[in-house]
Design a protein around this motif. Structure first.
Motif, PDB file in Angstrom:
ATOM      1  N   GLU A 153       4.973   5.734  -4.148  1.00  0.00           N
ATOM      2  CA  GLU A 153       5.829   5.454  -5.306  1.00  0.00           C
ATOM      3  C   GLU A 153       7.253   5.125  -4.874  1.00  0.00           C
ATOM      4  OE1 GLU A 153       5.506   8.683  -8.052  1.00  0.00           O
ATOM      5  OE2 GLU A 153       3.380   8.313  -8.463  1.00  0.00           O
ATOM      6  N   THR A 154       7.361   4.240  -3.907  1.00  0.00           N
ATOM      7  CA  THR A 154       8.667   3.769  -3.441  1.00  0.00           C
ATOM      8  C   THR A 154       8.869   2.319  -3.868  1.00  0.00           C
ATOM      9  OG1 THR A 154       7.687   3.087  -1.317  1.00  0.00           O
ATOM     10  CG2 THR A 154       8.651   5.290  -1.434  1.00  0.00           C
ATOM     11  N   LEU A 197       0.831  -1.208   0.000  1.00  0.00           N
ATOM     12  CA  LEU A 197       0.000   0.000   0.000  1.00  0.00           C
ATOM     13  C   LEU A 197       0.866   1.259   0.000  1.00  0.00           C
ATOM     14  CD1 LEU A 197      -3.008  -0.533   2.462  1.00  0.00           C
ATOM     15  CD2 LEU A 197      -3.105  -0.153  -0.008  1.00  0.00           C
ATOM     16  N   VAL A 198       1.829   1.293   0.900  1.00  0.00           N
ATOM     17  CA  VAL A 198       2.692   2.472   1.017  1.00  0.00           C
ATOM     18  C   VAL A 198       3.462   2.693  -0.280  1.00  0.00           C
ATOM     19  CG1 VAL A 198       4.699   3.441   2.202  1.00  0.00           C
ATOM     20  CG2 VAL A 198       2.900   2.296   3.523  1.00  0.00           C
ATOM     21  N   SER A 199       4.006   1.603  -0.836  1.00  0.00           N
ATOM     22  CA  SER A 199       4.796   1.744  -2.063  1.00  0.00           C
ATOM     23  C   SER A 199       3.924   2.195  -3.235  1.00  0.00           C
ATOM     24  CB  SER A 199       5.489   0.421  -2.401  1.00  0.00           C
ATOM     25  OG  SER A 199       4.542  -0.568  -2.791  1.00  0.00           O
ATOM     26  N   THR A 222      10.365  -1.222   0.850  1.00  0.00           N
ATOM     27  CA  THR A 222       9.344  -0.698   1.760  1.00  0.00           C
ATOM     28  C   THR A 222       8.843  -1.787   2.695  1.00  0.00           C
ATOM     29  OG1 THR A 222       8.630   0.866   0.047  1.00  0.00           O
ATOM     30  CG2 THR A 222       7.126   0.500   1.877  1.00  0.00           C
ATOM     31  N   ILE A 223       8.662  -2.993   2.169  1.00  0.00           N
ATOM     32  CA  ILE A 223       8.187  -4.122   2.977  1.00  0.00           C
ATOM     33  C   ILE A 223       9.169  -4.443   4.092  1.00  0.00           C
ATOM     34  CG2 ILE A 223       7.774  -6.616   2.933  1.00  0.00           C
ATOM     35  CD1 ILE A 223       6.559  -6.199   0.117  1.00  0.00           C
TER      36      ILE A 223
END
Length: 283
Positions: free
Chosen positions: A244-245, A238-240, A250-251
């Motif tokens: 846009e990372t 979700l965050v990525s 990110t995980i």
């Protein structure tokens, strides 16, 4: 609610979630033994040691997991042989092979015309690029890992806490040790396409280490680590998606931050309530 579900309506993101969840469950089971037995350095070295096999597989146009598996088996065998043939400690044996395998992998990749792109993909993974076949393969690997942990639960437990008693009970600690190394290899091979060879270590260690801080009992640690790992994959994707990372980074970053947050809260609780400050031994 749409913010939490919309990204997963895209097919490749949904496949990434499935593959990542299977990987998280596998790493939770195997990673619990890695944390309890102090095999973290071996797990780290194994994640880097896969690079030569992955690089050769890429150059030959064959399945990357096959190359990673061959490389992992070679390294596991090498660790066992060198440890038995010399008086060097296990860490020295692992460290030497870690250096050789990583350097060999980089040397092989350097022959590629797209060196930087290939090396970045190998080191940091491409969770959003997994296909249906990859999801199936990782799912099967997770099932095999879970079954192996259940079947070997008693030998692994005895080996972890009392190797001498393991020998006395006829649980074949030597075989159990090799089986555990093979499981670590399985977990790293299944994970590298999700988060890359550099970040496999985070998924293998982060959730189990966090679970050890929170609960007692090996079974409970595995279950909680699996829940934390799956949640880490979901939130990381979700965050990525919105930030846009890089998805893999990110995980694993979330896993590390979760551990640090839990550790900080635990320390505060222990200071406020000293009675809760007992060591959290896993039984």
């Amino acid at each position: 609610m749409e913010i939490l579900t919309d990204p997963f309506e895209v097919s490749f993101v949904f496949r990434a979630l499935l593959a990542g969840s299977f990987t998280a469950v596998l790493c939770a089971c195997v990673g619990t033994w890695v944390v309890l037995r102090g095999l973290s350095f071996f797990g780290d070295a194994m994640s880097h040691g896969m690079l030569p096999g992955v690089a050769v597989a890429s150059l030959l146009g064959v399945n990357l997991m096959l190359g990673a598996a061959v490389s992992a088996v070679v390294m596991s065998f090498g660790v066992v042989v060198v440890s038995r043939a010399t008086r060097l400690s296990r860490d020295v044996s692992i460290g030497l092979q870690f250096i050789v395998m990583l350097s060999l992998g980089v040397a092989i990749v350097s022959h590629s015309g797209s060196f930087a792109v290939d090396l970045t993909s190998f080191l940091f993974g491409d969770v959003l690029g997994v296909g249906s076949t990859d999801v199936l393969t990782i799912g099967i690997a997770a099932l095999v890992g879970i079954v192996a942990c259940v079947v070997m639960y008693r030998p692994f437990t005895a080996l972890t806490f009392d190797p001498r008693k393991s020998q006395t009970l006829g649980l074949r600690p030597g075989f159990a040790h090799v089986a555990m190394l093979i499981l670590v290899a399985l977990a790293t091979v299944a994970s590298f396409q999700i988060v890359g060879t550099l970040l496999v270590f985070g998924l293998l260690i982060g959730p189990p280490a966090t679970a050890v801080l929170l609960v007692r009992g090996i079974g409970r640690v595995m279950v909680l680590a699996a829940v934390l790992g799956v949640a880490q994959v979901y939130v990381g994707l979700l965050v990525s998606w919105y930030a846009e990372t890089a998805a893999g980074a990110t995980i694993t970053l979330l896993g590390g931050l979760t551990f640090l947050a839990v550790l900080a809260v635990r320390e505060v609780v222990c200071r406020v309530h000293p009675a809760n400050a007992n060591d959290n031994h896993v039984q």
